[in-house]
Design a protein around this motif. Sequence first.
Motif, PDB file in Angstrom:
ATOM      1  N   PHE A  52       0.701  -1.286  -0.121  1.00 32.77           N
ATOM      2  CA  PHE A  52      -0.056  -0.050  -0.016  1.00 32.77           C
ATOM      3  C   PHE A  52       0.792   1.330  -0.003  1.00 32.77           C
ATOM      4  O   PHE A  52       0.406   2.250  -0.679  1.00 32.77           O
ATOM      5  CB  PHE A  52      -0.942  -0.031   1.215  1.00 32.77           C
ATOM      6  N   ARG A  53       1.799   1.283   0.674  1.00 32.70           N
ATOM      7  CA  ARG A  53       3.083   2.209   0.789  1.00 32.70           C
ATOM      8  C   ARG A  53       3.462   2.577  -0.490  1.00 32.70           C
ATOM      9  O   ARG A  53       3.704   3.919  -0.943  1.00 32.70           O
ATOM     10  CB  ARG A  53       3.856   2.049   1.736  1.00 32.70           C
ATOM     11  N   ILE A  54       3.653   1.564  -1.403  1.00 31.72           N
ATOM     12  CA  ILE A  54       4.236   1.811  -2.926  1.00 31.72           C
ATOM     13  C   ILE A  54       3.313   1.352  -4.035  1.00 31.72           C
ATOM     14  O   ILE A  54       3.908   0.806  -5.044  1.00 31.72           O
ATOM     15  CB  ILE A  54       5.819   1.204  -3.031  1.00 31.72           C
ATOM     16  N   TYR A  55       2.025   1.592  -3.791  1.00 32.58           N
ATOM     17  CA  TYR A  55       1.079   1.105  -4.653  1.00 32.58           C
ATOM     18  C   TYR A  55       1.403   1.562  -6.081  1.00 32.58           C
ATOM     19  O   TYR A  55       1.090   1.075  -7.054  1.00 32.58           O
ATOM     20  CB  TYR A  55      -0.274   1.388  -4.282  1.00 32.58           C
ATOM     21  N   ASP A  56       1.795   2.878  -6.512  1.00 33.61           N
ATOM     22  CA  ASP A  56       2.227   3.454  -7.601  1.00 33.61           C
ATOM     23  C   ASP A  56       3.256   2.719  -8.278  1.00 33.61           C
ATOM     24  O   ASP A  56       3.124   2.121  -9.513  1.00 33.61           O
ATOM     25  CB  ASP A  56       2.653   4.860  -7.588  1.00 33.61           C
ATOM     26  N   LYS A  57       4.353   1.979  -7.616  1.00 32.34           N
ATOM     27  CA  LYS A  57       5.290   1.243  -7.992  1.00 32.34           C
ATOM     28  C   LYS A  57       4.691  -0.185  -8.742  1.00 32.34           C
ATOM     29  O   LYS A  57       5.109  -0.670  -9.761  1.00 32.34           O
ATOM     30  CB  LYS A  57       6.392   1.119  -7.120  1.00 32.34           C
ATOM     31  N   ILE A  58       3.930  -0.622  -7.621  1.00 32.34           N
ATOM     32  CA  ILE A  58       3.211  -1.863  -7.993  1.00 32.34           C
ATOM     33  C   ILE A  58       2.172  -1.722  -9.215  1.00 32.34           C
ATOM     34  O   ILE A  58       2.155  -2.440 -10.285  1.00 32.34           O
ATOM     35  CB  ILE A  58       2.261  -2.337  -6.731  1.00 32.34           C
ATOM     36  N   TYR A  59       1.678  -0.650  -9.281  1.00 28.41           N
ATOM     37  CA  TYR A  59       0.687  -0.323 -10.466  1.00 28.41           C
ATOM     38  C   TYR A  59       1.620  -0.321 -11.712  1.00 28.41           C
ATOM     39  O   TYR A  59       1.164  -0.968 -12.922  1.00 28.41           O
ATOM     40  CB  TYR A  59       0.116   1.032 -10.400  1.00 28.41           C
ATOM     41  N   ASN A  60       2.505   0.430 -11.775  1.00 25.46           N
ATOM     42  CA  ASN A  60       3.818   0.299 -12.793  1.00 25.46           C
ATOM     43  C   ASN A  60       4.238  -0.930 -13.139  1.00 25.46           C
ATOM     44  O   ASN A  60       4.464  -1.227 -14.190  1.00 25.46           O
ATOM     45  CB  ASN A  60       4.571   1.380 -12.598  1.00 25.46           C
ATOM     46  N   LEU A  61       4.416  -1.887 -12.239  1.00 23.12           N
ATOM     47  CA  LEU A  61       4.877  -2.931 -12.493  1.00 23.12           C
ATOM     48  C   LEU A  61       3.836  -4.000 -13.184  1.00 23.12           C
ATOM     49  O   LEU A  61       3.985  -4.819 -14.316  1.00 23.12           O
ATOM     50  CB  LEU A  61       5.266  -3.741 -11.219  1.00 23.12           C
ATOM     51  N   ILE A  62       2.729  -3.944 -12.799  1.00 18.46           N
ATOM     52  CA  ILE A  62       1.475  -4.600 -13.330  1.00 18.46           C
ATOM     53  C   ILE A  62       1.359  -4.023 -14.818  1.00 18.46           C
ATOM     54  O   ILE A  62       1.018  -4.775 -15.891  1.00 18.46           O
ATOM     55  CB  ILE A  62       0.197  -4.391 -12.403  1.00 18.46           C
ATOM     56  N   LYS A  63       1.411  -2.582 -15.012  1.00 21.12           N
ATOM     57  CA  LYS A  63       1.136  -2.165 -16.461  1.00 21.12           C
ATOM     58  C   LYS A  63       2.597  -2.973 -17.217  1.00 21.12           C
ATOM     59  O   LYS A  63       2.200  -3.143 -18.302  1.00 21.12           O
ATOM     60  CB  LYS A  63       1.350  -0.517 -16.255  1.00 21.12           C
ATOM     61  N   SER A  64       3.331  -2.941 -16.856  1.00 20.67           N
ATOM     62  CA  SER A  64       4.773  -3.246 -17.356  1.00 20.67           C
ATOM     63  C   SER A  64       4.593  -4.706 -17.906  1.00 20.67           C
ATOM     64  O   SER A  64       4.828  -5.212 -18.859  1.00 20.67           O
ATOM     65  CB  SER A  64       6.051  -3.091 -16.612  1.00 20.67           C
ATOM     66  N   TYR A  65       3.829  -5.636 -16.942  1.00 18.39           N
ATOM     67  CA  TYR A  65       3.770  -6.983 -17.252  1.00 18.39           C
ATOM     68  C   TYR A  65       2.710  -7.055 -18.414  1.00 18.39           C
ATOM     69  O   TYR A  65       2.831  -8.045 -19.329  1.00 18.39           O
ATOM     70  CB  TYR A  65       2.948  -7.518 -15.917  1.00 18.39           C
ATOM     71  N   VAL A  66       1.543  -6.305 -18.128  1.00 16.04           N
ATOM     72  CA  VAL A  66       0.502  -6.282 -19.188  1.00 16.04           C
ATOM     73  C   VAL A  66       1.093  -5.718 -20.731  1.00 16.04           C
ATOM     74  O   VAL A  66       0.786  -6.422 -21.787  1.00 16.04           O
ATOM     75  CB  VAL A  66      -0.786  -5.415 -18.874  1.00 16.04           C
ATOM     76  N   ASP A  67       1.967  -4.680 -20.784  1.00 16.38           N
ATOM     77  CA  ASP A  67       2.554  -4.330 -21.969  1.00 16.38           C
ATOM     78  C   ASP A  67       3.407  -5.537 -22.490  1.00 16.38           C
ATOM     79  O   ASP A  67       3.416  -5.690 -23.571  1.00 16.38           O
ATOM     80  CB  ASP A  67       3.451  -3.091 -21.674  1.00 16.38           C
ATOM     81  N   TYR A  68       3.976  -6.275 -21.689  1.00 15.20           N
ATOM     82  CA  TYR A  68       4.951  -7.033 -22.038  1.00 15.20           C
ATOM     83  C   TYR A  68       4.082  -8.330 -22.796  1.00 15.20           C
ATOM     84  O   TYR A  68       4.261  -8.842 -23.948  1.00 15.20           O
ATOM     85  CB  TYR A  68       5.518  -7.847 -21.035  1.00 15.20           C
ATOM     86  N   ILE A  69       2.761  -8.713 -22.108  1.00 11.41           N
ATOM     87  CA  ILE A  69       1.751  -9.526 -22.908  1.00 11.41           C
ATOM     88  C   ILE A  69       1.435  -9.108 -24.150  1.00 11.41           C
ATOM     89  O   ILE A  69       1.381  -9.997 -24.984  1.00 11.41           O
ATOM     90  CB  ILE A  69       0.751 -10.194 -21.669  1.00 11.41           C
ATOM     91  N   LEU A  70       1.037  -8.022 -24.143  1.00  9.63           N
ATOM     92  CA  LEU A  70       0.560  -7.394 -25.310  1.00  9.63           C
ATOM     93  C   LEU A  70       1.539  -7.220 -26.515  1.00  9.63           C
ATOM     94  O   LEU A  70       1.356  -7.549 -27.596  1.00  9.63           O
ATOM     95  CB  LEU A  70       0.008  -5.888 -25.207  1.00  9.63           C
TER      96      LEU A  70
END
Length: 106
Positions: free
Chosen positions: A71-89
């Motif tokens: 929760f303290r670094i939710y923005d980094k988690i969001y970016n990591l998830i986005k990076s993962y989705v971008d990789y899949i795409l």
Amino acid sequence: MNTWDKIPTDCINIESPLPFIYYLLNLKCPGSLFDILTTKKLITDLGSDEIDDFDDYTLFSIDCNLTEEGFRIYDKIYNLIKSYVDYILELIKNKNEVLVKHFLQN
């Protein structure tokens, strides 16, 4: 930090990419998004699901239960998830050798 090249890709079908996307987002094996985030004690659960399917596009959600640290670094988690989705795409878009090999086998 990204180790996306280590995730298994043994059920890929380029003609129907949504099951492939859900498969990768819901993986819980070593090297998966879930594994990386739980190993770092940032989440306790992760999943994805289809919200709505239209003619031109499909909406889907990605849900995760954050730890206090997450929760303290939710923005980094969001970016990591986005990076993962971008990789899949990118995998689907480029139809790289791994995807082509599996596509030909299916």
